[in-house]
Scaffold this active site. Structure first.
Site, PDB file in Angstrom:
ATOM      1  N   HIS A   1     115.248 -18.480 -23.163  1.00 18.34           N
ATOM      2  CA  HIS A   1     115.876 -19.467 -22.266  1.00 18.34           C
ATOM      3  C   HIS A   1     117.387 -19.622 -22.463  1.00 18.34           C
ATOM      4  O   HIS A   1     118.015 -20.457 -21.820  1.00 18.34           O
ATOM      5  CB  HIS A   1     115.163 -20.822 -22.482  1.00 18.34           C
ATOM      6  CG  HIS A   1     115.306 -21.787 -21.353  1.00 18.34           C
ATOM      7  ND1 HIS A   1     115.944 -23.009 -21.504  1.00 18.34           N
ATOM      8  CD2 HIS A   1     114.930 -21.706 -20.056  1.00 18.34           C
ATOM      9  CE1 HIS A   1     115.922 -23.640 -20.353  1.00 18.34           C
ATOM     10  NE2 HIS A   1     115.304 -22.889 -19.458  1.00 18.34           N
TER      11      HIS A   1
ATOM     12  N   LYS B   1     121.372 -19.029 -22.144  1.00 15.03           N
ATOM     13  CA  LYS B   1     122.218 -18.671 -20.994  1.00 15.03           C
ATOM     14  C   LYS B   1     123.611 -18.454 -21.555  1.00 15.03           C
ATOM     15  O   LYS B   1     124.519 -19.269 -21.313  1.00 15.03           O
ATOM     16  CB  LYS B   1     122.257 -19.794 -19.949  1.00 15.03           C
ATOM     17  CG  LYS B   1     120.890 -20.223 -19.414  1.00 15.03           C
ATOM     18  CD  LYS B   1     120.588 -21.626 -19.859  1.00 15.03           C
ATOM     19  CE  LYS B   1     119.317 -22.245 -19.354  1.00 15.03           C
ATOM     20  NZ  LYS B   1     118.380 -21.575 -18.585  1.00 15.03           N
TER      21      LYS B   1
ATOM     22  N   ASP C   1     133.713  -9.119 -25.794  1.00 13.75           N
ATOM     23  CA  ASP C   1     134.530  -8.450 -26.834  1.00 13.75           C
ATOM     24  C   ASP C   1     134.338  -9.062 -28.220  1.00 13.75           C
ATOM     25  O   ASP C   1     135.244  -8.954 -29.070  1.00 13.75           O
ATOM     26  CB  ASP C   1     136.021  -8.499 -26.445  1.00 13.75           C
ATOM     27  CG  ASP C   1     136.313  -7.656 -25.206  1.00 13.75           C
ATOM     28  OD1 ASP C   1     135.537  -6.733 -24.931  1.00 13.75           O
ATOM     29  OD2 ASP C   1     137.307  -7.938 -24.521  1.00 13.75           O
TER      30      ASP C   1
END
Lengths: 215, 215
Positions: free
Chosen positions: B151, B153, B158
């Site tokens: 879940h 996000k 870099d």
């Protein structure tokens, strides 16, 4: 003549040195002050081990004899943080069904702290939602009224500490899913989330609700 | 005698002043360096206005004549950030169906940057998921294999910039829901998310998949 020049040069150097020192100390104090405020956010990753946080919720220090572990975990950290509210607790979460986290919110409310809850209209109606318990306890809950989601998962404690991340405040979120929570004390960031909370609190004022078609 | 004492005192003061100045300057430089690194995270709130980010995705500067607005928005900010990847782009998101964000990921991959994607097994199969397009383009995608959700996000650019929050990378998330995204450059925090990414990347190694019951 040479001695006088050297003497004057030394005096000048001493004054310049001292003034620069004062300036250096000023920046050092400022650095330490802002550095403390801007210390990196704390991160919690989930799923948390299944631990019991009941002792934290007791009004006086106590213990619990249940078979679950009572050691520190991401959940106990989150629970302690919520329970630390002294002036206000603004909760803005997509869903709230976690018994541990909702018990913390209720405990804070029970101590007379101002608690406000914003949530999603679709998910507040699902089985397990603690919104009913909040309302019965006298906590004001507001919600969106459209098909899109009020999908935030944040809370602001005493206007000073922000809890935010991907974590839904549910048992699955805490004990099952891969989730993260960030705890931020930077005044700039907390301020932006307080403003977002106030914006939504006003937008979701019940006087603006229009579930029934307008006549 | 008195003159000698004054002279010695002045020399001592000058040396002390100068050494303190050097120390002060050292802390000032350190302060400015860490202050820059620890500047408060940037916050984006959604829903974003429906804008077109196509010009950002062109390999050479160009423009678009479509009827959508082309002004800056939370979406264009996010798009620019993803496109800024030069060495690596690690994406760890519950769902990815946004055409704008997946086009950015594909464009970064097309420039030869190492792109890795972790996602949720349930949601990657839904209509609109861009996981198929990623795989066809040669991007390695890994996923969980249990009933709970992957879940998170977040994305790390870099190894230096963290994008995280409540936002699902979908059209509804960007243009419909109430969502937040935080952009963090603090090395301590970014490091923790890189470690979480590597942990999941190893856990979800296809050689560990066991969808079929073991014989």
């Amino acid at each position: 003549m040479i001695l006088t020049v050297i003497s004057a040069w030394r005096s000048l150097l001493a004054v310049a040195g001292l003034s620069l020192t004062v300036e250096g100390l000023y920046y050092l104090i400022r650095y330490l002050k802002r550095f403390r405020e801007r210390r990196p956010p704390q991160v919690l990753f989930f799923p948390a081990p299944v631990t019991c946080v009941r002792p934290l919720l007791l009004s006086s220090p106590g213990h619990c004899n249940c078979s679950r572990s009572h050691r520190e975990s991401a959940l106990s950290c989150l629970t302690r943080l919520l329970l630390s509210a002294r002036r206000s607790l603004d909760v803005c979460v997509f869903t709230i069904s976690s018994v541990e986290l909702s018990s913390s919110v209720l405990a804070v409310h029970g101590r007379g702290v101002r608690v406000r809850v914003i949530t999603d209209s679709d998910y507040m109606a699902l089985a397990g939602s603690q919104v009913g318990a909040f309302r019965r306890a006298g906590i004001e809950v507001r919600h969106d009224q459209d098909a899109n989601y009020m999908h935030h998962k944040f809370a602001v404690i005493d206007g000073l500490i922000l809890i935010t991340g991907s974590l839904n405040w549910s048992a699955q979120g805490i004990f099952g899913n891969k989730e993260n929570v960030i705890i931020i004390k930077s005044t700039d960031v907390v301020k932006e989330f307080i403003e977002e909370f106030e914006r939504l609190w006003n937008e979701y004022d019940p006087s603006n609700y229009s579930f029934s078609p307008k006549s």
